[in-house]
Design a protein around this motif. Structure first.
Motif, PDB file in Angstrom:
ATOM      1  N   VAL A 215      25.152  -0.448  -7.458  1.00  0.00           N
ATOM      2  CA  VAL A 215      24.872   0.077  -6.121  1.00  0.00           C
ATOM      3  C   VAL A 215      23.618   0.936  -6.207  1.00  0.00           C
ATOM      4  CG1 VAL A 215      25.729   1.455  -4.197  1.00  0.00           C
ATOM      5  CG2 VAL A 215      27.318   0.051  -5.542  1.00  0.00           C
ATOM      6  N   ARG A 216      22.634   0.582  -5.386  1.00  0.00           N
ATOM      7  CA  ARG A 216      21.363   1.294  -5.400  1.00  0.00           C
ATOM      8  C   ARG A 216      20.964   1.705  -3.994  1.00  0.00           C
ATOM      9  NH1 ARG A 216      17.910  -2.134 -10.031  1.00  0.00           N
ATOM     10  NH2 ARG A 216      19.402  -1.689 -11.698  1.00  0.00           N
TER      11      ARG A 216
ATOM     12  N   LEU B  26       7.574   1.251  -3.890  1.00  0.00           N
ATOM     13  CA  LEU B  26       6.393   0.995  -4.717  1.00  0.00           C
ATOM     14  C   LEU B  26       5.791   2.300  -5.223  1.00  0.00           C
ATOM     15  CD1 LEU B  26       4.666  -1.826  -2.631  1.00  0.00           C
ATOM     16  CD2 LEU B  26       5.687  -2.070  -4.899  1.00  0.00           C
ATOM     17  N   ASN B  27       5.991   3.367  -4.464  1.00  0.00           N
ATOM     18  CA  ASN B  27       5.427   4.679  -4.776  1.00  0.00           C
ATOM     19  C   ASN B  27       6.449   5.531  -5.525  1.00  0.00           C
ATOM     20  OD1 ASN B  27       4.934   7.666  -4.078  1.00  0.00           O
ATOM     21  ND2 ASN B  27       2.976   6.702  -3.541  1.00  0.00           N
ATOM     22  N   LEU B  28       6.070   6.015  -6.712  1.00  0.00           N
ATOM     23  CA  LEU B  28       6.990   6.804  -7.531  1.00  0.00           C
ATOM     24  C   LEU B  28       7.398   8.105  -6.850  1.00  0.00           C
ATOM     25  CD1 LEU B  28       8.499   7.331 -10.159  1.00  0.00           C
ATOM     26  CD2 LEU B  28       6.364   8.176 -11.156  1.00  0.00           C
TER      27      LEU B  28
ATOM     28  N   GLU C 255       6.972  -4.889  -8.548  1.00  0.00           N
ATOM     29  CA  GLU C 255       8.111  -4.128  -9.055  1.00  0.00           C
ATOM     30  C   GLU C 255       8.282  -2.858  -8.232  1.00  0.00           C
ATOM     31  OE1 GLU C 255       8.508  -5.398 -13.700  1.00  0.00           O
ATOM     32  OE2 GLU C 255       7.386  -3.579 -13.239  1.00  0.00           O
ATOM     33  N   TYR C 256       9.534  -2.505  -8.005  1.00  0.00           N
ATOM     34  CA  TYR C 256       9.880  -1.349  -7.181  1.00  0.00           C
ATOM     35  C   TYR C 256      10.668  -0.332  -8.003  1.00  0.00           C
ATOM     36  CZ  TYR C 256       8.777  -4.371  -3.196  1.00  0.00           C
ATOM     37  OH  TYR C 256       8.148  -5.207  -2.307  1.00  0.00           O
ATOM     38  N   TYR C 257      10.488   0.934  -7.664  1.00  0.00           N
ATOM     39  CA  TYR C 257      11.345   1.985  -8.216  1.00  0.00           C
ATOM     40  C   TYR C 257      12.643   1.980  -7.408  1.00  0.00           C
ATOM     41  CZ  TYR C 257       7.079   3.613 -10.483  1.00  0.00           C
ATOM     42  OH  TYR C 257       5.936   3.693 -11.233  1.00  0.00           O
ATOM     43  N   GLN C 258      13.755   1.793  -8.104  1.00  0.00           N
ATOM     44  CA  GLN C 258      15.056   1.697  -7.444  1.00  0.00           C
ATOM     45  C   GLN C 258      15.996   2.760  -8.012  1.00  0.00           C
ATOM     46  OE1 GLN C 258      16.440  -2.497  -7.283  1.00  0.00           O
ATOM     47  NE2 GLN C 258      14.399  -3.030  -8.038  1.00  0.00           N
TER      48      GLN C 258
ATOM     49  N   TYR D 273      15.313   2.974 -11.911  1.00  0.00           N
ATOM     50  CA  TYR D 273      14.866   1.765 -12.586  1.00  0.00           C
ATOM     51  C   TYR D 273      13.578   1.272 -11.919  1.00  0.00           C
ATOM     52  CZ  TYR D 273      19.515   1.460 -14.727  1.00  0.00           C
ATOM     53  OH  TYR D 273      20.641   1.709 -15.437  1.00  0.00           O
ATOM     54  N   ARG D 274      12.787   0.520 -12.678  1.00  0.00           N
ATOM     55  CA  ARG D 274      11.601  -0.131 -12.111  1.00  0.00           C
ATOM     56  C   ARG D 274      11.685  -1.620 -12.397  1.00  0.00           C
ATOM     57  NH1 ARG D 274       5.686  -0.814 -13.266  1.00  0.00           N
ATOM     58  NH2 ARG D 274       4.665  -0.717 -11.218  1.00  0.00           N
TER      59      ARG D 274
END
Length: 258
Positions: A224-225, A230-232, A184-187, A252-253
């Motif tokens: 649109v992001r 991976l790193n907050l 999961e990624y921070y987007q 979002y994560r």
């Protein structure tokens, strides 16, 4: 998970009994537990292969070679512990070649499940000198399921045998699922529109300003992001930068889909 292959090794065997306590031999407990766990995993749809299914001797190097030839994704070696002075130690321990990665993840899940049914969890220890951990080409865990020279552990092993097998199998399944789960990624979301044209204009604007922008479509919305981290801390820096440009953002994560 279907198609995942786990290589199961019953430690010792044949002329090598492993630890011995009275008439009890480690190699017998290892084989019994290995076969029980293998049966449960097979019923879960996992492809299981064994280094041995009878009382035969193999060197640790031969066990690793069998596992490598069989091309499994994971390797699980069953053992029971012992001390120079009988009865001075107890409970469960898992060994891995090195910390981090799928081996440690699998060991953690197994240990936690065994702890739930009554074992004290002695944790995970690096043992790079053990051949079946060092020479196997896949993530490997060696489980010390209690101490053979401790009467209390032997009683627990016998009276809770099925629970122990099920706990280990459940830990393996949980570890595999966790390992195979997409990261999961921070987007950072900059806008969400029902009108595709508006989303396209924002996407073009962000890219023109040098942002790593992309679009996610779904549920009648075009999102649109900018950036997937991976790193907050890295994500927070991107969000702060976007806000200095006047964008209203939301983080979002979730798994990246672009």
């Amino acid at each position: 998970m279907s198609g995942t292959r786990v290589i199961i090794d019953a430690g010792h065997g044949g002329e090598d009994p492993g630890a011995v306590f009275g008439e009890r031999r480690e190699k017998d407990d290892n084989l019994r537990l290995a076969l029980a766990v293998g049966e449960i995993l097979s019923n879960e749809g996992i492809d299981v292969a064994y280094t041995r299914v009878t009382d035969i001797y193999q060197t640790p190097a031969e066990k690793a070679q069998i596992a490598n030839r069989t091309e499994g994704e994971y390797f699980l070696s069953f053992h029971r512990n012992a001390m120079p002075e009988p009865g001075t130690a107890s409970e469960v321990l898992s060994l891995v070649y090195a910390e981090g990665g799928a081996g440690e993840l699998l060991a953690k899940q197994i240990n936690q499940n065994l702890e739930k049914i009554g074992f004290q969890n002695l944790g995970i220890t690096e043992r790079p000198g053990i051949a079946v951990l060092r020479q196997t080409k896949m993530p490997a865990v060696l489980i010390e399921t209690g101490f053979l020279d401790n009467e209390k552990d032997n009683q627990f092993f016998d009276s809770h045998f099925r629970e122990i097998a099920e706990a280990i199998a459940a830990g393996v399944v949980a570890g595999i699922r966790e390992e195979e789960k997409p990261p999961e990624y921070y987007q950072i979301q900059v806008g969400a529109f029902r009108d595709r044209a508006k989303a396209d204009r924002l996407l073009a604007q962000l890219r023109a300003q040098g942002f790593p922008a992309y679009m996610i479509a779904g549920n009648d919305l075009y999102r649109v992001r900018a950036g997937a981290f991976l790193n907050l801390d890295h994500a927070a820096r991107m969000e702060n930068l976007l806000r200095t440009y006047g964008y209203d953002t939301r983080m979002y994560r979730e798994a990246a889909r672009y």
